[in-house]
Design an enzyme around this catalytic site. Structure first.
Site, PDB file in Angstrom:
ATOM      1  N   GLU A  61       0.851  -1.206   0.000  1.00 11.25           N
ATOM      2  CA  GLU A  61       0.000   0.000   0.000  1.00 11.25           C
ATOM      3  C   GLU A  61       0.879   1.246   0.000  1.00 11.25           C
ATOM      4  OE1 GLU A  61      -2.761  -0.307   3.222  1.00 11.25           O
ATOM      5  OE2 GLU A  61      -3.869  -1.913   2.251  1.00 11.25           O
ATOM      6  N   ASP A 205     -11.177   8.052 -21.918  1.00 11.90           N
ATOM      7  CA  ASP A 205     -11.123   6.622 -21.596  1.00 11.90           C
ATOM      8  C   ASP A 205     -10.609   5.939 -22.862  1.00 11.90           C
ATOM      9  OD1 ASP A 205     -11.567   3.938 -21.226  1.00 11.90           O
ATOM     10  OD2 ASP A 205     -13.438   4.210 -20.123  1.00 11.90           O
ATOM     11  N   THR A 231      -7.377   0.348 -19.913  1.00 16.62           N
ATOM     12  CA  THR A 231      -7.053  -1.008 -19.497  1.00 16.62           C
ATOM     13  C   THR A 231      -5.747  -1.383 -20.180  1.00 16.62           C
ATOM     14  OG1 THR A 231      -8.451  -1.810 -21.279  1.00 16.62           O
ATOM     15  CG2 THR A 231      -9.407  -1.804 -19.076  1.00 16.62           C
ATOM     16  N   LYS A 234      -6.037  -4.832 -23.731  1.00 12.61           N
ATOM     17  CA  LYS A 234      -6.673  -4.864 -25.060  1.00 12.61           C
ATOM     18  C   LYS A 234      -5.563  -4.813 -26.123  1.00 12.61           C
ATOM     19  CE  LYS A 234     -11.180  -3.268 -23.442  1.00 12.61           C
ATOM     20  NZ  LYS A 234     -11.079  -2.748 -22.068  1.00 12.61           N
ATOM     21  N   ARG A 240      -4.473  -8.301 -17.645  1.00  7.19           N
ATOM     22  CA  ARG A 240      -5.778  -7.692 -17.343  1.00  7.19           C
ATOM     23  C   ARG A 240      -5.579  -6.676 -16.218  1.00  7.19           C
ATOM     24  NH1 ARG A 240     -10.666  -8.458 -18.840  1.00  7.19           N
ATOM     25  NH2 ARG A 240      -9.746  -9.876 -20.334  1.00  7.19           N
TER      26      ARG A 240
HETATM   27  N1  DSN Z   1     -16.098  -4.984 -21.659  1.00  2.00           N
HETATM   28  C1  DSN Z   1     -15.175  -4.184 -22.412  1.00  2.00           C
HETATM   29  C2  DSN Z   1     -15.360  -4.353 -23.869  1.00  2.00           C
HETATM   30  O1  DSN Z   1     -15.612  -5.470 -24.300  1.00  2.00           O
HETATM   31  O2  DSN Z   1     -15.254  -3.407 -24.623  1.00  2.00           O
HETATM   32  C3  DSN Z   1     -15.237  -2.769 -22.004  1.00  2.00           C
HETATM   33  O3  DSN Z   1     -15.164  -2.680 -20.629  1.00  2.00           O
END
Ligand code: DSN
Length: 423
Positions: A61, A205, A231, A234, A240
């Site tokens: 932390e 985002d 994120t 992707k 993740r």
């Molecule tokens: N669930 C993700 C997507 O498939 O785009 C976004 O959070």
């Protein structure tokens, strides 16, 4: 012998054969079909090694050099490397690698800048936004006053006039650009101008497309936005998880919002894996990968259009496309199920002004991050479009086995995780 105490599959098999079987079955599933979920990718063995490490044990932390626990001097190195790599890769003043997910990163932004009940302006979910951008079922819509913009009916692209009008009318404290089903580039300069006019914080985002930004394949939101959340799993091809980068003036506020306002201890194995992914993303190979992701996406979209599926906005500039299936008389739910029966994994998706409820939907969303990681090119995309065209029209399921066999032949030429022994 290596000092590294990491993944030992034999040990897992001995201790828990049921979970070991889940792991091998999942690799077999990945290798046996076409993975076209736009938000997924096949992360590298190096990233997986960092994830499956003893860094998972450590409570840390706080931030590097300022922890609430002893013994953090080793994990501090991973987080510091990750922060420096993120700043260099994105040209950002500051980075925070601790958000557990994209939703957590977004929650931290709300926490940093808004009090409950204050206004946010974001893209509506049915037009391509995201759950955490003010939908009623999420904290963002329950605790904040969300106003939504959408796409223009004629172009199916973001209606910037509407964004400006809503901003002037509602004067939101936070304006969000980005979402999960936007096939086109976003005009970040236009959003910045609107935010400056009303004195709003501008958040992007970038979860879906940050990997393309990292590879230099599309323009970056970083120079324009106060904060960019994303994120890491992707197109970016990391573990993740979530992250944010921001302007120096917001750094302390956002760090405090991530920890201790919204989260407790960071997942240091995930932080280390994010650092690995950021290193991989800075290479010429990754840059070429991101360009190929878009080339493949355009080829796949063109192929699907030739199969009678209408690309929303007329095409794509990114890793994903949204296809309207009304012209061929198939719903998104039917298409998803028929493709799944043929080992083609994609998702049904609402299209703008969709007459169907989201559980049925009139469209599908496809993306090329995974198949491009496997090494597939435009010629393979044309084959995939043909296979999807056959699958979605397979009303009685009689063609599924034949299509699945053709999928199997195609993926055997460019398998996922080629070094895996799972079969
Ligand atoms: N669930 C993700 C997507 O498939 O785009 C976004 O959070």
């Amino acid at each position: 012998m290596s000092q590294f105490y990491g993944p030992d599959f034999d040990e897992l098999q001995a201790v828990d054969p049921e979970i070991a079987a889940v792991l091998t079955d999942e690799v077999a599933r990945l290798r046996g079909g076409l993975q076209l979920i736009a938000s997924e990718n096949l992360t590298s063995p190096a990233v997986l090694a960092a994830l499956g490490s003893t860094l998972s044990n450590k409570y840390a932390e706080g931030y590097p050099g300022k922890r609430y626990y002893g013994g953090c001097e080793v994990v501090d190195r991973a987080e510091t490397l990750g922060i420096e790599r993120a700043k260099a890769l994105f040209g950002a003043d500051h980075a925070n690698l601790q958000p557990h997910s994209g939703a957590s990163a977004n929650l931290a932004v709300y926490g940093a800048f808004l009090a409950p009940g204050e206004k946010v302006l974001a893209m509506s979910l049915p037009h391509g936004g995201h759950l955490t951008h003010g939908t009623k079922v999420s904290f963002s819509g329950k605790w904040f006053d969300a106003v939504h913009y959408g796409v223009a009916k004629a172009t199916e692209d973001i209606d910037y006039d509407q964004v400006r009008d809503l901003a002037r009318e509602h004067r939101p404290k936070l304006v969000i650009a980005g979402g999960s089903a936007i096939p086109r580039l976003i005009d970040f300069a236009a959003f910045r101008e609107i935010c400056d006019e009303i004195g709003a914080i501008f958040m992007v985002d970038a979860a879906h497309f940050i990997g393309l930004v990292a590879g230099g394949a599309i323009p970056s939101p970083v120079p324009y936005a106060d904060v960019v959340t994303f994120t890491t799993h992707k197109v970016l091809r990391g573990p993740r998880g979530g992250m944010l980068v921001c302007k120096a003036e917001h750094a302390a506020k956002l760090d405090k919002a991530v920890f201790p306002m919204m989260q407790g201890g960071p997942l240091m194995h995930a932080v280390a894996a994010k650092a690995v992914a950021l290193k991989e993303a800075a290479t010429p190979e990754f840059q070429a990968y991101t360009r190929q992701v878009i080339t493949n996406s355009i080829a796949l979209t063109d192929g699907l259009a030739a199969e009678g599926m209408r690309p929303i906005t007329g095409g794509t500039d990114t890793h994903l496309a949204l296809l309207d299936l009304q012209g061929i008389g198939v719903t998104g739910a039917e298409a998803e199920a028929r493709c799944a029966a043929a080992s083609i994994v994609l998702n049904k998706n609402a299209i703008p002004y969709d007459p169907q409820p989201p559980s049925v939907a009139s469209g599908i969303r496809v993306g090329t991050p995974s198949v491009t990681t496997q090494g597939m090119d435009e010629a393979a995309m044309k084959e995939i479009a043909g296979l999807i065209g056959r699958a979605v029209r397979d009303t009685d399921g009689t063609a599924a086995a034949g299509i699945a066999a053709d999928v199997s032949t195609l993926v055997a030429r460019a398998p996922a995780y080629p070094r895996s022994t799972a079969h």
